[in-house]
Design a protein around this motif. Structure first.
Motif, PDB file in Angstrom:
ATOM      1  N   GLY A 202       0.777  -1.234   0.000  1.00 31.62           N
ATOM      2  CA  GLY A 202       0.000   0.000   0.000  1.00 31.62           C
ATOM      3  C   GLY A 202       0.811   1.289   0.000  1.00 31.62           C
ATOM      4  N   GLU A 203       2.122   1.181  -0.038  1.00 28.39           N
ATOM      5  CA  GLU A 203       2.949   2.398  -0.115  1.00 28.39           C
ATOM      6  C   GLU A 203       4.261   2.025  -0.792  1.00 28.39           C
TER       7      GLU A 203
ATOM      8  N   ARG B  51       0.272  -6.922  12.384  1.00 29.66           N
ATOM      9  CA  ARG B  51      -0.197  -7.298  13.718  1.00 29.66           C
ATOM     10  C   ARG B  51      -1.141  -8.509  13.637  1.00 29.66           C
ATOM     11  N   PRO B  52      -1.161  -9.347  14.663  1.00 26.75           N
ATOM     12  CA  PRO B  52      -2.025 -10.535  14.640  1.00 26.75           C
ATOM     13  C   PRO B  52      -3.498 -10.194  14.399  1.00 26.75           C
ATOM     14  N   GLU B  53      -3.942  -9.054  14.918  1.00 28.95           N
ATOM     15  CA  GLU B  53      -5.355  -8.693  14.752  1.00 28.95           C
ATOM     16  C   GLU B  53      -5.662  -8.177  13.349  1.00 28.95           C
ATOM     17  N   SER B  54      -4.618  -7.893  12.555  1.00 27.22           N
ATOM     18  CA  SER B  54      -4.838  -7.432  11.175  1.00 27.22           C
ATOM     19  C   SER B  54      -4.873  -8.591  10.184  1.00 27.22           C
ATOM     20  N   LEU B  55      -4.474  -9.766  10.632  1.00 27.05           N
ATOM     21  CA  LEU B  55      -4.549 -10.945   9.755  1.00 27.05           C
ATOM     22  C   LEU B  55      -5.948 -11.534   9.863  1.00 27.05           C
ATOM     23  N   ARG B  56      -6.511 -11.902   8.674  1.00 26.14           N
ATOM     24  CA  ARG B  56      -7.882 -12.448   8.702  1.00 26.14           C
ATOM     25  C   ARG B  56      -7.977 -13.674   7.800  1.00 26.14           C
TER      26      ARG B  56
ATOM     27  N   ASP C 172     -10.695 -14.384   6.278  1.00 26.68           N
ATOM     28  CA  ASP C 172     -11.661 -14.108   5.216  1.00 26.68           C
ATOM     29  C   ASP C 172     -11.246 -12.909   4.368  1.00 26.68           C
ATOM     30  N   CYS C 173      -9.961 -12.546   4.416  1.00 27.54           N
ATOM     31  CA  CYS C 173      -9.521 -11.367   3.672  1.00 27.54           C
ATOM     32  C   CYS C 173      -9.176 -11.765   2.236  1.00 27.54           C
ATOM     33  N   GLU C 174      -9.583 -10.938   1.267  1.00 32.00           N
ATOM     34  CA  GLU C 174      -9.355 -11.267  -0.145  1.00 32.00           C
ATOM     35  C   GLU C 174      -8.003 -10.769  -0.637  1.00 32.00           C
ATOM     36  N   GLN C 175      -7.310  -9.981   0.180  1.00 32.12           N
ATOM     37  CA  GLN C 175      -6.044  -9.411  -0.287  1.00 32.12           C
ATOM     38  C   GLN C 175      -4.852 -10.049   0.410  1.00 32.12           C
ATOM     39  N   ASN C 176      -3.731 -10.018  -0.260  1.00 29.78           N
ATOM     40  CA  ASN C 176      -2.469 -10.520   0.306  1.00 29.78           C
ATOM     41  C   ASN C 176      -2.635 -11.889   0.949  1.00 29.78           C
ATOM     42  N   ARG C 177      -3.185 -12.803   0.162  1.00 28.03           N
ATOM     43  CA  ARG C 177      -3.511 -14.122   0.719  1.00 28.03           C
ATOM     44  C   ARG C 177      -2.306 -15.059   0.702  1.00 28.03           C
ATOM     45  N   PHE C 178      -2.204 -15.873   1.729  1.00 26.40           N
ATOM     46  CA  PHE C 178      -1.150 -16.902   1.763  1.00 26.40           C
ATOM     47  C   PHE C 178      -1.655 -18.095   2.576  1.00 26.40           C
ATOM     48  N   ALA C 179      -1.220 -19.278   2.152  1.00 23.16           N
ATOM     49  CA  ALA C 179      -1.744 -20.521   2.739  1.00 23.16           C
ATOM     50  C   ALA C 179      -0.949 -20.901   3.987  1.00 23.16           C
TER      51      ALA C 179
ATOM     52  N   VAL D 259      -6.367 -20.182   4.699  1.00 18.16           N
ATOM     53  CA  VAL D 259      -5.727 -19.092   3.953  1.00 18.16           C
ATOM     54  C   VAL D 259      -5.896 -17.807   4.742  1.00 18.16           C
ATOM     55  N   LEU D 260      -4.797 -17.119   4.946  1.00 20.73           N
ATOM     56  CA  LEU D 260      -4.815 -15.838   5.654  1.00 20.73           C
ATOM     57  C   LEU D 260      -4.615 -14.712   4.655  1.00 20.73           C
ATOM     58  N   GLY D 261      -5.032 -13.512   5.059  1.00 21.64           N
ATOM     59  CA  GLY D 261      -4.770 -12.343   4.231  1.00 21.64           C
ATOM     60  C   GLY D 261      -4.788 -11.089   5.085  1.00 21.64           C
ATOM     61  N   PHE D 262      -4.352  -9.978   4.483  1.00 21.06           N
ATOM     62  CA  PHE D 262      -4.421  -8.701   5.196  1.00 21.06           C
ATOM     63  C   PHE D 262      -4.545  -7.555   4.213  1.00 21.06           C
ATOM     64  N   GLU D 263      -5.120  -6.469   4.672  1.00 19.71           N
ATOM     65  CA  GLU D 263      -5.269  -5.275   3.837  1.00 19.71           C
ATOM     66  C   GLU D 263      -3.902  -4.605   3.702  1.00 19.71           C
TER      67      GLU D 263
END
Ligand code: ATP
Length: 339
Positions: A264-265, A276-281, A283-290, A328-332
């Motif tokens: 993003g920058e 941060r752990p709370e920023s990983l989701r 159900d996030c569609e971006q920056n996904r990794f298994a 699968v995890l992801g983050f904004e």
């Protein structure tokens, strides 16, 4: 009230440089915390402010004036240490009155009136005649606080005052300490190795590492925008991924192993991504990794999942129960911090 400055202060003990080139500017009435791991120089910094130690180089100033050569009893500081350090053979009132041994009570007050006022302030009115041994740890620390505040010092120094107390009591006492500090508006320097305590209680914190200042800032700033990998890992849980080689995709992505993250920058050469752990989701569609979810802890208000991603440990904090096994995890992108 007074401000407090350290200008490029260094103090060594033999081969150990306990404090190295530390500059700090503590504002009038501010609650300022020194936080860092054991041995990083917190206590030495506090002792330099109190006058128990002298800098090898650099200067300590109160309200803009150097206090070089001024002995501790003339520095107008109140100090509370980790150990309660109350006199066991003196009553609570006598212990508080001991704080006035170098100084008269504030104008118009007798010692007894001042003691009563302080015990009221720390919520121990009526405890005057008790012996310290009859008090709980938290109550003893409040007596120590009353004693430190009795002569109306300009600066209050607190060195791990709660570390001997159990967790619940510590949380209660820190709220009280913060309230008393705000009520008196007294410039306060607080030392703790407990980063969550530092974030909870402070106007600003200085994160120390090996005698040096890593970052100074408001709690939110230090948490959300860590200035270094050390701060990112020391203050709160964090996932720090070393981007092995930066990939210039419109200048905003970092490759970690085989995965490319949009951060993003512009990376401007920075190759380390903190999330941060709370920023990983899950159900996030971006920056996904298994990942593989290895274990899950229930924290009461959240879950914490320990996951594995290509040999790296990944921590996730979620409100909903995490899936088990492969996921699968992801983050904004805006939730990434670049170092
Ligand atoms: P802790 O959280 O364990 O109390 P700290 O961050 O307060 O640690 P300091 O007590 O300031 O750290 O110590 C910083 C370094 O200086 C340590 O390596 C310590 O061993 C050393 N040190 C401190 N005081 C002395 C002394 N009087 N003589 C020799 N070494 C000292």
């Amino acid at each position: 009230m007074t401000s407090l400055q350290l200008d490029d202060v260094t103090r060594a003990f033999g081969a150990t440089t306990a404090v190295e080139g530390v500059s700090l500017d503590v504002r009038d009435g501010e609650f300022f915390t020194l936080v860092g791991p054991s041995g990083c120089g917190k206590t030495t910094t506090l002792r330099l402010i109190a006058g128990f130690e002298q800098p090898d180089s650099g200067d300590v100033r109160f309200g803009g004036d150097s206090v070089a050569g001024v002995p501790p009893e003339d520095r107008d500081v109140g100090i509370v240490f980790q150990s309660y350090a109350l006199f066991p053979h003196m009553s609570v009132a006598e212990n508080v009155a001991y704080g006035l041994r170098f100084r008269d009570p504030p104008a118009g007050q007798t010692t007894d009136e001042r003691v009563a006022e302080l015990l009221e302030l720390v919520d121990l009115a009526g405890f005057e005649d008790r012996d310290p041994g009859e008090l709980s740890g938290g109550q003893q620390q409040r007596v120590a606080l009353a004693r430190a505040l009795a002569p109306e010092p300009d600066v209050l120094l607190l060195d791990e005052p709660m570390s001997a107390l159990d967790a619940r009591l510590r949380e209660r006492l820190r709220v009280q300490v913060k309230e008393i500090q705000s009520e008196l508006d007294i410039t306060t320097v607080y030392v703790t190795h407990d980063q969550s305590e530092a974030l909870a209680i402070s106007d600003r914190v200085a994160v120390l590492n090996a005698g040096r200042v890593e970052q100074v800032g408001e709690p939110e700033e230090v948490y959300r925008e860590p200035a270094s990998r050390f701060v990112a890992e020391f203050v709160g849980d964090n996932n720090v991924f070393g981007g092995e080689s930066p990939v210039e995709t419109e200048g905003c992505s970092v490759r970690v192993g085989k995965t490319e993250f949009d951060v993003g920058e512009r990376t401007d050469g920075r190759t380390t991504v903190c999330v941060r752990p709370e920023s990983l989701r899950f159900d996030c569609e971006q920056n996904r990794f298994a990942v593989r979810v290895e274990s899950v802890e229930f924290l009461g208000d959240a879950y914490r999942a320990h996951c594995e991603w290509d040999g790296r440990e990944v921590l996730v904090k979620t409100r909903d129960e995490p899936p088990a096994g492969e996921a699968v995890l992801g983050f904004e992108p805006e939730d990434a911090t670049l170092l």
